[in-house]
Motif scaffolding. Structure first.
Motif, mmCIF file in Angstrom:
data_model
loop_
_atom_site.group_PDB
_atom_site.id
_atom_site.type_symbol
_atom_site.label_atom_id
_atom_site.label_comp_id
_atom_site.label_asym_id
_atom_site.label_seq_id
_atom_site.Cartn_x
_atom_site.Cartn_y
_atom_site.Cartn_z
ATOM 1 N N THR A 1 13.401 0.029 -27.007
ATOM 2 C CA THR A 1 14.631 -0.196 -27.770
ATOM 3 C C THR A 1 15.629 -1.058 -27.012
ATOM 4 O O THR A 1 16.697 -1.373 -27.551
ATOM 5 C CB THR A 1 15.301 1.127 -28.154
ATOM 6 N N ARG B 1 13.326 2.116 -37.915
ATOM 7 C CA ARG B 1 12.493 2.146 -36.724
ATOM 8 C C ARG B 1 11.539 3.322 -36.816
ATOM 9 O O ARG B 1 11.910 4.423 -37.248
ATOM 10 C CB ARG B 1 13.383 2.323 -35.484
ATOM 11 N N ASP C 1 22.065 -5.983 -30.469
ATOM 12 C CA ASP C 1 23.395 -5.500 -30.859
ATOM 13 C C ASP C 1 24.500 -6.433 -30.377
ATOM 14 O O ASP C 1 25.473 -6.685 -31.098
ATOM 15 C CB ASP C 1 23.630 -4.099 -30.285
ATOM 16 N N GLY D 1 8.556 -2.948 -36.672
ATOM 17 C CA GLY D 1 9.390 -1.753 -36.709
ATOM 18 C C GLY D 1 8.795 -0.568 -35.987
ATOM 19 O O GLY D 1 9.387 0.510 -35.957
ATOM 20 N N ASP E 1 16.791 -3.775 -29.105
ATOM 21 C CA ASP E 1 17.873 -3.516 -30.055
ATOM 22 C C ASP E 1 19.229 -3.606 -29.374
ATOM 23 O O ASP E 1 20.208 -4.072 -29.962
ATOM 24 C CB ASP E 1 17.697 -2.146 -30.698
ATOM 25 N N ARG F 1 17.984 -7.587 -35.479
ATOM 26 C CA ARG F 1 16.803 -6.746 -35.435
ATOM 27 C C ARG F 1 15.585 -7.630 -35.679
ATOM 28 O O ARG F 1 15.634 -8.553 -36.496
ATOM 29 C CB ARG F 1 16.855 -5.631 -36.478
ATOM 30 N N TYR G 1 8.057 1.130 -32.676
ATOM 31 C CA TYR G 1 8.491 1.048 -31.281
ATOM 32 C C TYR G 1 7.565 1.807 -30.337
ATOM 33 O O TYR G 1 7.839 1.922 -29.153
ATOM 34 C CB TYR G 1 9.921 1.550 -31.153
#
Length: 302
Positions: free
Chosen positions: A279, A298, A286, A224, A282, A292, A226
């Motif tokens: 990201t 995050r 999506d 988690g 992500d 995730r 980043y």
């Protein structure tokens, strides 16, 4: 001989580089459109870019792109009009090499040496003063400022003539973009396959799939974290686009640009434009069923 140092653009990277210089005991005359960035970096505030040029022997630029560099050089209160013979200007931005060469010629006409210095290492290396620099321009000019660059860089390479540093930076950033976007896709696939992500990364890092992203980015992302201060998706997309333009002019077939262009373009379209480019995983998640790699919120660390 002691040098008066100026810095224009004290944002994400420029602020960290300025901080390294200040912590070494050197005063820095600084200008940024966001005045709070000047104080945060520990610089002495100037009221314009031209004022930095007027008050410094060595002026460093860390700006988003060539458009902004050109505005700072040629615009109202621009630094070219304030230039004086004997100064050295160092552009640490990721800029288009053609623009860099034109700016260097205009400074040379005023007796100012202009170096293009691409940087690599990210925010963490900038914080520690351990960046890698790839420099184009006059070798003697570089030798005259290696003490200044040494405050925030541990590896300094003279690549060649004007524009060579920024050309090399685009090549490096493209490889970085390929590794990050491809690894993001693979890690989403690993998650959907039900694999243990830490073990998968251990395998990659002992195998032929190893790259900068598998070593330095994804061991944090799967928890988690980043990371903090890296290129945004917008800036990564800009760099890949500049690379594609460069190789087109060189007459080189670009068979691999479509992947990162699509990946970071997707991230921008899905609302991650100003988020760190990590990201991108992500964004891919999506459109792959809401995947995730981690549980929870995050976060960002250095």
């Amino acid at each position: 001989m002691s040098k008066n140092i100026g810095f224009i653009g004290l944002g994400n990277m420029g602020g960290r580089m300025t901080g390294c210089i200040v912590r070494a005991g050197q005063a820095v005359l600084g200008y940024d459109a966001k005045t709070e960035n000047i104080a945060a970096a520990g610089a002495t505030p100037a009221d314009s870019a031209a004022a930095v040029m007027a008050g410094a022997d060595v002026v460093l630029l860390s700006l988003p792109d060539s458009r902004v560099v050109e505005a700072v050089v040629y615009g109202d209160s621009g630094i070219l009009a304030a230039a004086r013979e004997g100064q050295v200007v160092i552009d640490l931005s990721t800029s288009a090499p053609d623009s860099t060469r034109a700016i260097a010629a205009d400074f040379a006409a005023r007796g100012v040496r202009f170096l293009d210095a691409g940087i690599s290492g990210g925010a963490a290396a900038a914080e520690k003063g351990q960046l890698t620099l790839m420099v184009g321009g006059d070798a003697d000019a570089l030798a005259s400022v290696d003490d200044v660059l040494g405050y925030f860089a541990s590896n300094i390479f003279h690549i060649g003539e004007s524009g060579a540093g920024h050309t090399t930076k685009l090549l490096n950033n493209f490889l970085n973009a390929v590794a990050l976007s491809a690894t993001a896709e693979v890690m989403v696939a690993a998650k959907k396959a039900g694999l243990d992500l830490a073990t998968v990364l251990d395998v990659f890092n002992k195998s032929s799939g190893v790259n900068f992203a598998t070593i330095n980015r994804f061991p944090k992302i799967i928890t988690g974290d980043y990371l903090k201060g890296g290129l945004t998706n917008t800036l990564m997309l800009k760099d890949v686009t500049l690379y594609a333009d460069l190789v087109a002019r060189l007459g080189v077939a670009s068979l691999n640009a479509s992947g990162p262009l699509a990946a970071f373009g997707l991230a921008r379209a899905l609302g991650y434009a100003d988020d760190i480019s990590n990201t991108v995983v992500d964004a891919i998640g999506d459109i792959s069923g809401g995947v995730r790699l981690h549980d929870g919120e995050r976060k960002e660390s250095r």
